[in-house]
Structures are given as structure tokens and as C-alpha cells.
Scaffold this active site. Structure first.
Site, PDB file in Angstrom:
ATOM      1  CG  ASP A  52      15.152  -8.936   6.409  1.00 58.47           C
ATOM      2  OD1 ASP A  52      15.578  -9.971   5.846  1.00 58.47           O
ATOM      3  OD2 ASP A  52      14.583  -7.998   5.801  1.00 58.47           O
ATOM      4  CE  LYS A  76      16.185  -6.356   3.390  1.00 59.05           C
ATOM      5  NZ  LYS A  76      14.952  -5.637   3.681  1.00 59.05           N
TER       6      LYS A  76
END
Ligand code: ADP
Ligand code: ASP
Ligand code: MG
Length: 815
Positions: A679, A683
Site C-alpha cells: 500500500d 502511494k
């Protein structure tokens, strides 16, 4: 004296006639010596037209006649004292019998001439004026019915007769002497030709009657009483935000009404203009409102235009041919021909090459116009100097009007931007030589959207409405709805923005409402009234609703919605999302999405893809836009990992800290989904791309937190067993850090176009040293922020802050 004209809706019901009486009495008592002009009761002119046409086809008209009688009789019964009713019934009945005889004549001849039609529709005004004069007689004894056909003289162009001024003026003047002390109720709409046959002045013509009488009698004002608060900035039936203009010039009013603002009949302005008599448009149902004054001066206004009007049904005829068009005399011949045959040309545009002419006519005239052109220019067509005229149908004209336009640059730019941004194709443009109006021809299916978008663009000080279609009603979606609901009044009052959620879907159900779904109760309504959800249908319906300032919001964590984004952009709809999937796939996909959004002039906002509600994506964009260059980005963008390392101090074991974090709900069900760093990688990838680097996910250097054995464990329980075994490894890390007065941080870095994420030990000089809880932090080192980087820090997860970030994106759409 004053002329007071009341339209069909003002005399349409018992109640409204009551309001008319009050207004007239008040004017009379104030010594204004009013002359009253009334239309037929609402719907009656249409009904009479239908009866006439039916009669010619031998379709029965008895029921309609009965209905007409009842409507008038009902008024008499309710508004005239019983003892005075009989003579009124008798006179009305006589008129209705006469009407019946005429209709029977039409029926037996099976033929309806324009002359008979005018005679038939004239009964509408005659019945209403006689009736209301009799009601008024009870209060003001010298109320008197007057049939204006004896005073307004016209040519014999039935249906749209032309007024003969001199004779009309003499006749009306004589009236001033004979009936000086009377309170006259004058039939609108009708006149007569030199043989005394009844003619009509065109639909909506009662306004014109009022102006004709007002001008001859030197009225101090001509008041047009209707059912709206004056001339509004747009047709209120289509543009809900339309508002009343206090002042218009005669030319502005003329232009607006010519292009469809039905509230006043365009010729009305001429007699008033010549005598400089103000026309005041007022609302019978809100008599205290001042309404709109139409006068010589256009008056000061905060807005560059006065209004937007439209004609919904228009056909466009194109003519081209190098041999003819542009040659002197061609246009003259063309438009003289059309004028002679009574074809009204609404608008003309000529291309700069002068090889083509485009003009707009009412659809009912299009075929006739083409025939006439083909006959008139037969030789030119044969010689191929002219191509066969083509007709385009299902078009509308939209016009912006205002005298201020010529003093304000950029008006057409603003018009075309509003249309373009909403995906509305402009087929032709015309600008009046007076620079009083700019008109565009657009597809009819886009008219309502165009009017609303253009209205928002020109009356921007007024509130703007955003239409939101939201998929995903989980934590973030439902929090967003609550926030929008709570902020509704504040946004409206302080930012002039209104957000209407016009569509909601989750994986089970979907719901639509153009007026905005009630957000205090959306869940119940979705459950009880929702249809079975289908994303593709949801998107099709959103497109079909064709609303201006439309935004698709993806609050899901699924891949499916992102596969529609490009298609959505192509429909000129913006996208706001907290979903990272679209931006973190292949670079090609990322680029194509962004290019498509840019090409269609819509927004693609995803602030919450990185650091939830923290301003990170926007800050980066602003830095880049302002010409700064990114040297380095360092960041901690996983709240969970932050929390874990912030608590991995002192006696705590890594195993315990992770267990604890999970118990507190800070991790995914499988903590490896956080600790694996995927994750975080997404980003960083998005930031790197936004910073201008064409990077693929595989190019990110993702350093591990966990030992291999933990990653390979086949279940969560096994994972914890492995994690317990790895205590030694983590303790060693911790001890090393502590012995050097450092802390462990999992840091993402973008430098020289390369992204790496790795465990690091930082000392107290490092800005990330003092990070606490589950906060995110990011530091931008740029050309400008070189000595001390620009740092953004704060909570980077949670429904409340994420929804707030989505909300902020929404409010910025189109800004
Ligand atoms: P009346 O029966 O009083 O003559 P009309 O129906 O002829 O009234 O005209 C009033 C109507 O015109 C309004 O009810 C409104 O719906 C419509 N209309 C269209 N455009 C405008 C506009 N720009 N301003 C005000 N009204 C408008
Ligand atoms: N009654 C006529 C019409 O409906 C005239 C008017 O109302 O102005 O067109
Ligand atoms: Mg009218």
C-alpha cells in the site's frame, strides 16, 4: 393612467381572479385610472384551437364546449352574488351558443380557414373579459367590458395580424373621450381587419394589446401581471436558479423574448419604446414584489449579461456553393424570398469564407423553405453553383443577452468554456451586430444542461450546484454523506456551492434523484426504493441525466469503477476518488487517464490516495505548477507501520506490538497486508508519477520489514508463530537503534527518479524522528525548499479525515 394586463394564469382560477380584483381595486382607489387588459383563462386559447381543428375533422367538440362553459360559470357562481348571476349566465351562454354555431359551420364545411380560426379563438378573451368585468361591477360600478377588436385595426394576416397604427390610434383616442370615467376590461390578443373580421395578434399577443392601448393613451406605465416575479435570468422551468432582473432595457427585453423568454411578447416593446413608457412585469401571486422594469436605460448590473434564453425547437438549413454565396445579391434574394413567404428566419450565420450560409427556422417552416429555395435557385443548382440545401433537425438556440456585453471582454470565451467543459457541441454561432447577444445552436438533447451550465458560468456569484454520483457506501462513503449533509447550509451561505447527490450505488442497490437524495436518510431510501445495482447501468444513467457540473465519486476499494473512468471523462464528467487502483496500475494507464481528463477539460482529483485528508497531492501539484523542481521526497505514508514502530520501544516485543495494533483495529485482518508495504509502495508510486516520472510498480525498490519466514506463512496464525520466532531479529534492531539514540522508521524515498522504501534508523536531527502515533509525514526537498524542506504531517488514515479529503476535492471541482 396605467394599463394593467393580466395573463391567462392570472385569470385561470377563482382564487387568482380574486387576486386580480384586489390589484385592480387598489390601483383604482389610488386614483391611477387603470385600464385593464385580460387574456383568456389559462389553457382556453389552446382548447379553442383544438376544438376548431377537431370540428374541421368532424371530431366532436361538445364535451370541450361544456368544459369551457363550466369553467366560466364556476367563476360566476363563486364570485358574483346570486341575485346578479342570471344576466351574466345569459350573456355568457349567448356567446357560447354563437361559438357553437361557428364550430358547427366549420364541421359541416369540413374546412377551417385562418379567418374562422381567429374568430373561434377570440371567444377566449371575450368570455374572460366580460366575465371579470361583471365580477368587478359589484365593487366598482363603472366597470365596463370592451371588445378591442373594434379599436385595434389590422391587416388580414390571420393568426399573426399586423396592426395599422394610424387608424388604431384614432379609434383608441376616441375611446379616451367617450369612456373617460370607465374602468375598462379590454380583450387582449384580438383586432379586426378593414372588413370587420376578427384577427389575432399572435400567440401571447395580449401583452401587445396592453402596449398599444398604453402608448396611445400615454399611460404612465404598462404593467404586465403574470405568474413569475418578472423577467428572470432564464426560463425558471428549466433553470431553477433563475432570478428576477430588476431592470432591463427595451432592447434587452426584446432580444430575450425574441429568443424564447415567453414572459413577454416581443412586439410589446415597440409601442412602449416609441413613447418611452416603462413596462413593468409583475407577479399576480406576489403583488408586493417590485418585478422587472423595462425602460430606456439598461441600468447598472453586477453581471455582464442580463439573461439567457432559448428556443428549444429549431431546424437549421445549410447552403453552400462557391459559385453563388458571397456574391452580392445572393443573400438579398434568399432572405427576400423567405420573408415574402412569411418564413421567419430566427438566426443567420455566414462562414468567413462566405461559401456557405447557415440559417435557423422553425421546424414547421423547414420543408417549405427548402422547396422555395430549390425553386428560386433552380438554375444555380443545375449548374452546380449551389449544392442542394440540407436541413438539420432537433436543434435548439441558446442566446445570452445584455448591453453590458460589449463593454466586457471575454464573454464568448466564458460561454464556450461553459459549454465545452460540459461536453456540449456548438453547431453554429451568431453574434448580433449590436453585440447585444451571442447565440449558439446546439443539440436539443443538451439544452437543459447547457442553460444551467451557462447560467452558472455567468451568474457565478450565485450558488453553483454540483451533481454527485457516488459508488461505495462503506465507511468513507457514508461518512462523506454525513459531512455533506452537515455542511450543506454552510457551503451554500459561505461558498455558494450546493452539492446534490443525484445517484448512490453500493454493490447491492442503486438509487437516483436529480433533486438530490435526502442525505439524512439515504440508507433507508436506498434499501427500500433502490434498484438492483449494476455499475455499467449506473454510469449509463448518470450520463443520460446529462447534468451540468457533474462528478463521479469512487469510494470503493474495487478495481471495477476505475475501468470506467476514461469513459466517464469522455462524457465530460469529473472523477473524485479515494481509490488508489487507477493511479497505481501500469504507467500507460495512469497517463492515459490523466490525458483524457485534461483533453475533456474535467477534473480528476484523488487527494486521499496519499495520506488520506492531508494536503500532499495538491501541494506537490502546486509546487510543480509554480515551476519548482522536486529534488527529493521522503515520506512515511503508512499509519499502521508508523504506529507499530512508534510503539516498538522499551520492553515491548515486536510480536506484542503487532498483536496489539491488530486488536485496536489498526491493521488489516492479515497484518502482512500492511507490513508487506504494498500500500505504501502504491502511494510512493503515485507521488513519483505526479512528480513527472514514468515509473512502473515493478521498478519500486521495496525493502522488507518482515523476515521471509513470516511472509511465507500460510495462515495468520502461522504468521504470528513465525513472528514470535523472529523476536530476536527485531530486538537486535531495536537495541542497535537505541544504543545509537536513533529510532526505526520505514521510509519511502524518491530521488533521481528512483523510488525506494526501506527500514532506516534516524537520529533526532531527522524530521521523522519525533513522529508519533499513527501519523503520516512527508517532506519535499525542492529547488526552493532546499535548506529546510517543506513538511506535511498529521493523521493519514481514518474514515473521518479521508471523507473530508474527498469532500475537499469535490468542492474544488470546476473551481
Ligand atoms: P401569461 O399567461 O401571464 O401571459 P406566459 O405563460 O405567457 O404568462 O409567460 C409567463 C411564463 O413564461 C412563466 O410562467 C415562465 O414559465 C415563462 N418564462 C420563460 N422564460 C422566462 C423568463 N426568462 N423569465 C420569466 N418567465 C419566463
Ligand atoms: N390568449 C392568447 C394566448 O394564449 C393571448 C395571450 O394570452 O397573451 O396566446
Ligand atoms: Mg403571455
Amino acid at each position: 393612467m396605467k394599463v394593467l394586463k393580466f395573463g391567462g394564469t392570472s385569470v385561470g382560477t377563482v382564487e387568482s381572479i380574486g387576486a386580480v380584483l384586489d390589484i385592480v381595486k387598489k390601483a383604482y382607489d389610488a386614483g391611477e385610472r387603470p385600464l385593464v387588459v385580460l387574456s383568456a383563462m389559462s389553457g382556453v386559447t389552446n382548447l379553442l384551437t383544438k376544438m376548431a381543428e377537431n370540428a374541421a375533422e368532424r371530431i366532436a367538440f361538445d364535451d370541450d364546449l361544456k368544459f369551457l362553459e363550466e369553467r366560466h360559470f364556476d367563476v360566476v357562481k363563486k364570485l358574483i352574488a346570486v341575485k346578479f348571476q342570471n344576466p351574466v349566465f345569459t350573456k355568457l351562454k349567448l356567446m357560447l351558443n354563437e361559438l357553437e354555431e361557428i364550430l358547427q359551420g366549420v364541421s359541416s364545411l369540413k374546412e377551417l380557414s385562418a379567418q374562422s380560426k381567429d374568430l373561434i379563438v377570440s371567444f377566449g378573451e371575450r368570455l374572460s373579459n366580460y366575465m371579470v368585468s361583471k365580477v368587478m361591477e359589484q365593487y366598482i360600478a363603472n366597470a365596463l367590458f370592451l371588445d378591442a377588436s373594434h379599436y385595434i385595426k389590422t391587416d388580414s394576416n390571420f393568426g399573426n395580424a399586423y396592426v395599422q397604427e394610424d387608424i388604431t390610434q384614432q379609434l383608441i383616442q376616441s375611446l379616451g373621450h367617450t369612456h373617460a370615467d370607465k374602468l375598462l376590461f379590454v380583450t387582449g390578443f384580438i383586432g379586426s381587419n378593414e372588413k370587420g373580421r376578427i384577427t389575432t395578434l399572435g400567440r401571447g399577443g395580449s401583452d401587445y394589446t396592453a402596449a398599444i392601448f398604453g402608448a396611445v393613451l400615454n399611460a404612465s406605465a404598462i404593467e404586465i401581471w403574470t405568474d413569475v416575479n418578472g423577467m428572470l435570468t432564464a426560463d425558471p422551468r428549466i433553470v431553477k436558479k433563475a432570478f428576477s432582473q430588476p431592470i432591463l432595457s427595451y432592447t434587452e427585453a426584446m432580444e430575450l423574448s425574441y429568443f424564447g423568454a415567453k414572459v413577454i411578447y416581443p412586439p410589446t416593446m415597440i409601442p412602449a419604446f416609441l413613447k418611452k413608457i416603462p413596462i413593468v412585469i409583475r407577479n399576480t401571486f406576489e403583488p408586493d414584489f417590485t418585478g422587472t422594469v423595462i425602460q430606456f436605460e439598461s441600468g447598472k448590473s453586477a453581471f455582464p449579461i442580463k439573461g439567457i434564453s432559448s428556443i428549444s425547437d429549431i431546424s437549421v438549413i445549410n447552403l453552400s456553393g462557391s459559385g453563388m454565396i458571397g456574391k452580392s445579391g445572393f443573400s438579398g434574394r434568399l432572405f427576400t424570398l423567405l420573408a415574402r413567404e412569411q418564413i421567419n428566419v430566427v438566426l443567420i450565420t455566414q462562414s468567413s469564407s462566405e461559401h456557405s450560409i447557415t440559417f435557423a427556422v422553425h421546424p414547421s417552416d423547414a420543408a417549405k423553405a427548402v422547396k422555395l429555395i430549390e425553386a428560386e435557385f433552380e438554375l444555380e443548382l443545375e449548374a452546380n453553383k449551389l449544392t442542394v440545401p440540407t436541413v438539420e433537425e432537433d436543434l435548439s438556440v441558446l442566446a445570452i443577452v445584455g448591453e453590458n456585453m460589449k463593454r466586457t471582454p471575454g464573454m464568448s470565451g466564458r460561454l464556450f468554456y461553459a459549454l465545452g467543459r460540459n461536453g456540449i457541441n456548438v453547431r453554429a454561432i451568431a453574434q448580433g451586430s449590436s453585440e447585444l447577444n451571442i447565440s449558439v445552436i446546439i443539440g436539443k438533447e443538451n439544452l437543459s444542461k447547457a442553460l444551467n451550465a451557462v447560467h452558472d458560468a455567468f451568474f457565478a456569484q450565485l450558488k453553483k450546484t454540483l451533481y454527485v454520483f457516488n459508488v461505495g457506501t462503506g465507511n468513507i462513503g457514508s461518512t462523506l454523506f454525513r459531512q455533506i449533509h452537515e455542511q450543506h447550509d454552510f457551503l451554500l451561505d459561505n461558498n455558494d456551492i450546493e452539492i446534490k447527490v443525484a445517484g448512490i450505488s453500493n454493490s447491492r442497490k442503486m438509487l437516483f434523484d436529480v433533486n438530490g437524495i435526502d442525505l439524512s436518510n439515504w440508507n433507508d431510501v436506498l434499501e427500500s426504493n433502490g434498484e438492483v445495482a449494476d455499475l455499467s447501468t449506473f454510469i449509463d444513467r448518470m450520463k443520460a441525466m446529462n447534468l451540468p457540473n457533474c462528478v463521479f465519486v469512487d469510494n470503493t476499494a474495487s478495481k471495477l469503477p476505475s475501468t470506467y473512468y476514461e469513459d466517464i471523462f469522455r462524457s465530460n464528467i469529473s472523477v473524485v476518488t479515494c481509490n488508489k487502483i487507477a493511479n497505481s496500475g501500469t504507467y500507460e494507464q495512469y497517463k492515459s487517464l490523466h490525458d483524457t481528463a485534461r483533453k475533456h477539460g474535467v477534473d480528476f482529483f484523488y487527494e486521499t490516495n496519499v495520506g488520506a485528508g492531508l494536503p500532499i497531492v495538491r501541494v506537490l501539484k502546486d509546487l510543480m505548477l509554480s515551476g519548482d523542481r522536486i529534488v527529493k521526497i521522503e515520506a512515511i505514508l503508512s499509519g499502521t507501520i508508523s504506529y507499530i514502530f512508534n510503539n516498538f520501544v522499551g520492553d515491548a516485543s515486536f510480536y506484542e506490538v503487532v498483536k496489539n495494533a491488530q486488536a485496536l483495529g489498526y491493521t488489516e485482518p492479515d497484518p502482512r497486508d500492511d507490513l508487506g508495504g504494498i500500500d505504501f509502495m502504491r502511494k510512493m508510486l503515485i507521488l513519483a508519477r505526479d512528480a513527472g516520472h514514468a515509473i512502473e510498480p515493478t521498478a519500486v525498490d521495496l525493502g522488507p520489514i518482515l523476515p521471509q519466514a513470516c511472509l511465507q506463512a500460510t495462515s495468520v496464525d502461522d504468521f504470528y508463530a513465525e513472528l514470535l520466532k523472529a523476536d530476536q531479529y527485531f530486538n537486535a534492531l531495536k537495541e542497535k537503534a537505541e544504543s545509537e539514540n536513533k529510532v526505526i522508521r520505514y521510509i519511502g524515498k524518491l530521488e533521481d527518479g528512483h523510488v525506494a522504501i526501506a527500514l532506516e534508523m534516524v537520529d533526532e536531527m531527522h524530521p521523522f524522528y519525533s513522529l508519533s502515533g499513527s501519523d503520516n509525514i512527508i517532506s519535499f526537498t525542492t529547488e526552493r525548499y532546499k535548506e529546510r524542506p517543506l513538511v506535511v504531517k498529521g493523521p493519514g488514515a481514518g474514515a473521518e479525515v479521508t471523507a473530508a479529503g474527498v469532500f475537499a476535492d469535490l468542492v474544488n471541482v470546476g473551481a
